[in-house]
Write an enzyme that holds these catalytic residues in place. Structure first.
Site, PDB file in Angstrom:
ATOM      1  N   ASP A  57       0.848  -1.181   0.000  1.00 22.46           N
ATOM      2  CA  ASP A  57       0.000   0.000   0.000  1.00 22.46           C
ATOM      3  C   ASP A  57       0.892   1.241   0.000  1.00 22.46           C
ATOM      4  OD1 ASP A  57      -2.384   1.579   0.369  1.00 22.46           O
ATOM      5  OD2 ASP A  57      -1.822   1.765   2.471  1.00 22.46           O
ATOM      6  N   ASP A 105      -1.709  -0.716   6.082  1.00 23.11           N
ATOM      7  CA  ASP A 105      -1.912  -0.170   7.424  1.00 23.11           C
ATOM      8  C   ASP A 105      -3.355   0.209   7.707  1.00 23.11           C
ATOM      9  OD1 ASP A 105      -2.052   2.161   5.770  1.00 23.11           O
ATOM     10  OD2 ASP A 105      -1.614   3.378   7.550  1.00 23.11           O
ATOM     11  N   ASP A 155      -7.123  -2.283   3.932  1.00 24.36           N
ATOM     12  CA  ASP A 155      -6.100  -3.257   3.541  1.00 24.36           C
ATOM     13  C   ASP A 155      -6.340  -4.639   4.160  1.00 24.36           C
ATOM     14  OD1 ASP A 155      -4.540  -1.420   2.045  1.00 24.36           O
ATOM     15  OD2 ASP A 155      -3.736  -0.611   3.907  1.00 24.36           O
TER      16      ASP A 155
END
Length: 624
Positions: free
Chosen positions: A322, A519, A523
């Protein structure tokens, strides 16, 4: 910190004590029987020697058979069965000395296992010993000592010098904290008034007040303790794989033993094959190396939830990562203020931040923080309201204003002002516009920059064997490319929603083992879908930490690269131990079948091999 957990912790020491007493008893019996037997044999009484050796073997054999029965009930099939067959066969053919040697070496191997596991898990189990039991709480102008289970969000606690923070919270005043047990940081970190502090850190400065933000059961440290307990109970896939090999290894052993007996007509050769094929502690080399690797990773601020996760980390092919909060800090900062004619930059920021006091959005908080940093005096707007995720509207000094992104302010602007707004936004920047009385007052440009050293960390991961790195982000593609364009990524997938990230992980899994790092709450599904999920545990969402297999307790990805190097080395050492140990055992079995090794010689040779491979596995504790 629940009653169930307390029950598990209470039961664990009792089980450990029983196992420890059984191991001590086995060693005493085997050693005593062997010593008395040798003494009797030395004075010319072989009959008494046989009795002594047999008496020393039987208790060990009983304990071993009991452990085998328990293991089989749990669905585990191990090489300890070969040890039991070797002792029993040696007794049946009168090779009592060989049986006594095998019994002593088996009992000694169990003791070596306990030592190895204890040393390897020291850093992880130390977390359990630091769990605070009580806290000092302010109540009605006085201080009281309460169990940490009684703490609720909003309680004000007094943290003395040396205290371990019992809950996550906000510092009131200033604090100096030792977070080494959580993150591996060697130096204390300072926390100012209003900053957050993690439970499990130690106060190494003056006493300070902490305003509880979570209950003890929901705090960072409680979650870490639960993860450590899960990790301690987990069994690595390599260990299970080794147990499956045990069935084939035992079949080969029995076939070779029976073949030697049938071809030579000598039952002693069959016993010698069984004895030399008794790798009592050999199979322990895998869990010892894996647990040692988990211990070293914990020391680097990387909490691995189980041996399986560490083993998978050692063979990752693809990294899906990410952007916001992972490659970047996750906090946008002001990079430029563009003022319309007649407006001052500071006044634009002051008014925008004043409006944004009504919002808890990350961008709004960043603007307010920047205004405070510049010592601007903010006012509270009248008739203010927030449009969730878009912006804030309100009245300041009798003037109607609104602040927010392009979509929020577009309807309030004339076409020429909207065009000017679009032209002023560089690639990769986040725009916050301030509109006063229907006119564009100015733009605030913000950007979330890369973490320090992230490029070097990704390059190191490539050197460790990661062949493909893919960015998965919900941001626009132009924003993502502007921020990460210099990182040399293999692919950039932008404008993703959670289900898109899951689908991306699924596609990447076709090319090998996939590790997903993120995080946020969005996700979490992708972390579960990946072969290995890694969560940023310092400021990441609780959902992602719960879904992940590995938690990064330090800010940044450098600890993950360290853990990857540790995992690959631990896996390599474990495989070395298994291959070399079983290979040497196989050669010894062939020699025994050909009549070149007597049962006693085979037992001594095999136990030397076993000790050597376990000591080799313990190398995983040391730096490379």
């Amino acid at each position: 910190m629940t009653e169930a957990r307390d029950g598990r912790m209470a039961a664990a020491p009792n089980g450990a004590l029983v196992r420890r007493l059984a191991r001590i008893g086995a060693i005493v019996c085997a050693l005593t029987g062997l010593a008395f037997g040798l003494l009797a044999w030395g004075i010319g009484r072989p009959d008494i020697a046989d009795l002594a050796w047999t008496a020393g073997v039987i208790p060990v054999l009983v304990i071993l058979v009991g452990e085998i029965v328990v293991s089989l009930r749990q669905g585990n099939f191990g090489l300890d069965i070969v040890a039991a067959l070797a002792m029993l066969a040696a007794l049946l053919v009168g090779e009592t000395l060989a049986a006594a040697v095998v019994a002593l070496m088996y009992a000694g191997g169990q003791a070596l296992e306990a030592f190895a596991e204890g040393r390897a898990g020291r850093e992880m189990t130390a977390l359990l010993d630091r769990v605070p039991k009580h806290a000092t709480r302010y109540r009605d102008g006085a201080l009281e000592t309460v169990p940490i289970a009684a703490i609720v969000p909003g309680d004000r606690l007094l943290i003395h010098l040396g205290d371990v923070l019992p809950v996550d919270g906000t510092v009131a005043g200033a604090a100096l904290l030792d977070q080494s047990a959580l993150t591996g940081e060697s130096l204390p970190v300072a926390r100012s008034d209003g900053e957050t502090a993690m439970s499990g850190a130690s106060n190494v400065g003056a006493a300070f007040d902490l305003v509880a933000g979570e209950s003890a059961a929901r705090s960072t440290y409680a979650g870490i303790v639960r993860m450590v307990e899960e990790a301690a109970r987990a069994k690595a896939p390599m260990a299970r794989l080794a147990d499956r090999y045990a069935l084939g290894f035992m079949a080969v052993t029995i076939a070779l033993s029976l073949g030697a007996w049938l071809l030579s007509g000598d039952a002693v050769r069959a016993v010698a094959v069984l004895v030399v094929a008794t790798p009592c502690p050999l199979i322990l080399a895998v869990p010892v190396a894996i647990v040692a690797g988990m211990s070293r990773a914990a020391g680097r601020g990387v909490l691995v939830k189980g041996g399986g996760a560490l083993e998978t980390l050692g063979r990752i092919d693809t990294l899906v990562v990410d952007k916001t909060g992972t490659l970047t800090h996750g906090i946008a900062t002001v990079t430029r203020i563009v003022a319309s004619k007649g407006w001052d930059e500071a006044e634009i920021l002051r008014l925008a931040a004043s409006l944004d006091q009504l919002s808890q959005h990350a961008i709004a908080r960043a603007l307010v923080a920047e205004a405070h940093r510049r010592d601007l005096v903010l006012v509270m707007p009248q008739e203010g309201r927030e449009v969730a995720g878009e912006g804030v509207e309100g009245t300041i000094d009798g003037r109607a204003m609104l602040v927010g992104g392009r979509q929020h302010v577009a309807s309030a602007l004339a076409p020429d002002e909207l065009a000017a707004l679009d032209a002023a936004v560089p690639a990769g920047a986040l725009i916050v516009a301030l509109v006063v009385e229907g006119r564009l007052a100015g733009l605030i440009l913000m950007q979330d920059g890369l973490r320090d050293g992230v490029g070097a960390t990704l390059a190191r991961m490539r050197a460790l064997g990661v062949g493909r790195i893919v960015l998965a982000t919900g941001d626009r593609r132009d924003v993502a490319l502007a921020v990460t364009g210099d990182l040399g990524l293999d692919a950039v997938a932008a404008d993703l929603v959670p289900q898109d990230k899951v689908a991306l992980v699924g596609r990447e899994k076709a090319g090998g083992s996939v590790m997903m790092v993120g995080d946020g709450v969005n996700d979490a599904p992708a972390l579960v879908a990946a072969d290995l999920g890694v969560a940023m545990g310092v400021e990441g969402a609780a959902a992602s930490a719960e879904a992940a297999d590995i938690i990064l307790l330090r800010d940044g990805l450098d600890g993950l690269a360290d853990a990857m190097a540790i995992a690959r080395r631990s896996r390599r050492i474990a495989l070395q131990s298994v291959v070399v140990g079983l290979g040497l055992s196989g050669l010894g079995m062939l020699a025994a079948a050909a009549g070149y090794l007597a049962p006693v010689q085979g037992a001594l040779l095999q136990e030397l091999i076993d000790v050597a491979v376990i000591l080799n596995a313990l190398r995983a504790l040391r730096p490379a």
